[in-house]
Scaffold this active site. Structure first.
Site: not given
Ligand code: F6R
Length: 607
Positions: A2, A27, A74, A98-99, A479, A483, A486, A502, A602
């Site tokens: 947030c 955010r 968020w 925020n939090g 990575e 990518k 997401e 394996h 982000k």
């Protein structure tokens, strides 16, 4: 996560709050809201979804008032509905948060028992009611906030706006960032300096546990012990202009294409280009005394750490362990006194990474922050900052910050090798020359975009995708999978190519694309063998390798992306580009929002 903002200004506050929120949308972006004070009364407008929905509502029902607070969310507690959108309010105040307030259930039960009725599923509403309850007992707003802060557990930043108080905002910071901006007869509070940049560049940061009483003319900082303290205002480098997409459809596309330039900047920060030598590096400890190095980060930044491990172990001959911060911080890892931990973060605000850094410092370890935002909490806490010069990264999926992190890791590896006397001057020169070549190679690779787009057409049909790599290309495979997941919401996994047999080889069938990252490095032939194992089971291979790689593989390859010839050492920096472009184009083809994928933010300032 947030983003929060508060304005004690002159002129209409709401449009300025929205302007600040646009800069904080990275955010979180699942709902947003504004509250202002007009003739002493609180007024609120909130909307579900992206900020543009709030803008549309405000256009239809403008909010008057020169003081106000705003929020972009968020969701942590409660669905991203309008009801759960901030600001939350009582009959006495409104608050943005925020939090996470961890003990909210106990406090909520206590407040319910006192007769408070909760309208939302959020943890924030308890902060509104606790302060209201203190006010009802005759306390001043500052006394009421102070009494409440002592009862809250968790990581949060808060800004309160009070009914009837046209010249007062109160903010607090515990584990989540909060900045104060000072203007001409105006005062601003916000999650970061970027949000406040349109109004002022005079910024002071609250320290951990601080809270602040702000009016248009003055600001009083208090620490956790309620002592009045001084927090210095500095001129913030955050630019006034909001980053623009230019001719690109998305910030992500622009940021992918900026990479040759920004990795070039980052290289020139560390390298004397005329001498092709590393510039001196200011170590926070004696490199000769180290027995090992730890690297701690989250998400894409942790992939940069994993690739860094390959380089540090090779060039500095030091064992390296890499951890995701959310595990590291609670594992109580033993810390070598005077030992070195490298933290990697684009935002410099990631809660788990920040908490891990605090843990290391408290236990006598020394820290380096590889960080993109120089004013961030992680940058300010570190013993030494190794900056990445990617510039503001707006696309939620990290691209240019990642390749700049790789540059920083490469430089740290080479510099450590030199400082420990295990890398010769000649080898330093040779490796630096290879590093300096990467921006040019990356620029060449970006021209492959039409070919990447074609491959993306087939990926967009897939339900699952496997990425394979060996050596430093293995973390790049991780990575690549991250990518794709997401951005396109296609299930993807990255594997060490040699590990395939394996277990995961059981997944191979004619429906699943297998993307092989095969730079010409010392393990290239082994990668070919693994590719043959996939082909023998009817797997659909997408090979990313140099011009001869497909020929040498001598197996049926569905798609081939011919990369330029290059020295293998720093190939992940260059091979990152097709991996990013593949994910980007797959998402765009599928009609997904490449800049703001669902459920993400982000800057992850909650744990
Ligand atoms: C993925 C991505 C995230 C971040 C992670 C850490 O594309 O961007 O995985 O890398 O949230 O963020 P920072 O680097 O800001 O600490």
């Amino acid at each position: 996560m947030c983003g929060i903002v508060g304005i004690l200004g002159k002129g209409a506050a709401a449009p300025r709050i929205v302007e600040a929120l646009k800069r904080l949308e990275y955010r979180g972006y699942d709902s947003a809201g504004v509250a202002t004070l007009w003739h002493g009364e609180l007024h609120r407008v909130r909307a579900e979804g992206k900020l543009r929905n709030l803008e549309a509502k405000l256009a239809a029902h403008p909010l008057e008032g020169e003081i106000g607070i705003g929020h972009t969310r968020w969701a942590t507690h409660g669905k991203p509905t309008e009801t759960n959108a901030h600001p939350h309010a009582s009959d006495r105040l409104a608050v943005v948060h925020n939090g996470i307030i961890e003990n909210f259930r106990t406090l909520r039960d206590e407040l319910i028992a006192k007769g408070y009725r909760f309208a939302t599923e959020t943890d924030t509403e308890i902060a509104a009611f606790l302060v209201t309850d203190e006010l009802a007992q005759g306390k001043t707003p500052a006394e009421a906030v102070h009494a409440t802060l002592g009862r809250l557990r968790g990581a949060f930043a808060l800004v309160f706006l009070f009914k009837g108080e046209d010249n007062l905002l109160i903010g607090a910071r515990q584990g989540a960032p909060l900045a104060v901006g000072q203007g001409e007869g105006e005062m601003f509070l916000g999650s970061d300096a970027l949000a406040l940049a349109p109004f002022t560049d005079r910024i002071a940061y609250l320290e951990e546990g601080d809270w602040v009483i702000a009016t248009r003319e003055s600001v009083e900082f208090r620490d956790a012990g309620n002592n009045v303290v001084t927090r210095r205002f500095i001129k913030s480098p955050a630019g006034g202009l909001l980053a623009e997409k230019g001719n690109y459809r998305h910030f992500m596309a622009k940021e992918i294409h900026e990479q040759p330039e920004v990795i070039g900047h980052t290289i020139s920060h560390y390298v004397d280009l005329s001498a092709q030598r590393l510039k001196p590096f200011d170590w926070p400890c004696d490199p000769m005394s180290l027995n090992r190095i730890s690297i701690v980060a989250c998400g894409t930044a942790s992939m940069a750490g994993l690739i860094g491990k390959y380089w540090i172990e090779r060039f500095a001959r030091l064992p390296v362990e890499v951890d995701v911060a959310s595990e590291y911080r609670y594992r109580e890892p033993p810390i070598d006194k005077g030992g070195l931990t490298i933290f990697v973060s684009q935002s410099g605000e990631t809660a788990d990474t920040l908490a891990s850094m605090r843990y290391v410092r408290e236990h006598g370890g020394r820290t380096i922050a590889v960080v993109n935002v120089p004013t961030s909490s992680i940058a300010r806490l570190a013993d030494v900052v190794a900056p990445t010069l990617a510039g503001p990264e707006i696309g939620v999926a990290s691209t240019k910050a990642f390749t700049c992190q790789l540059v920083a890791m490469a430089v740290l590896a080479l510099a450590l090798g030199r400082a420990r006397g295990v890398l010769s001057e000649a080898e330093e020169g040779a490796r630096v020359a290879e590093l300096v070549a990467t921006p040019g190679l990356l620029a060449e690779v970006l021209k492959l975009e039409p070919a990447v787009e074609k491959i993306a057409q087939t990926l967009a049909q897939a339900r699952d995708v496997l990425y394979l790599g060996r050596g430093a290309a293995y973390p790049l495979a991780l990575e690549g999978a991250l990518k794709l997941k997401e951005l396109s919401y296609i299930h993807a996994e990255g594997y060490a190519a040699g590990e395939l047999k394996h277990g995961p080889i059981a997944l191979i069938d004619s429906a699943m694309p297998v993307i092989v990252l095969g730079p010409r490095d010392p393990v290239f032939e082994k990668t070919i063998s693994n590719m043959q194992e996939v082909a023998a089971r009817g797997g659909r291979i997408v090979l990313i390798g140099d011009a001869h790689a497909a020929e040498e593989a001598a197996v049926a390859i569905e798609s081939f992306l011919a990369m330029p010839d290059m020295a293998p050492t720093f190939a992940p920096i260059v091979y990152a580009a097709p991996v990013q472009m593949l994910a980007y184009h797959t998402a765009v083809i599928m009609g997904k929002d490449a800049d703001q994928p669902r459920n993400l933010a982000k800057s992850v300032t909650v744990e």
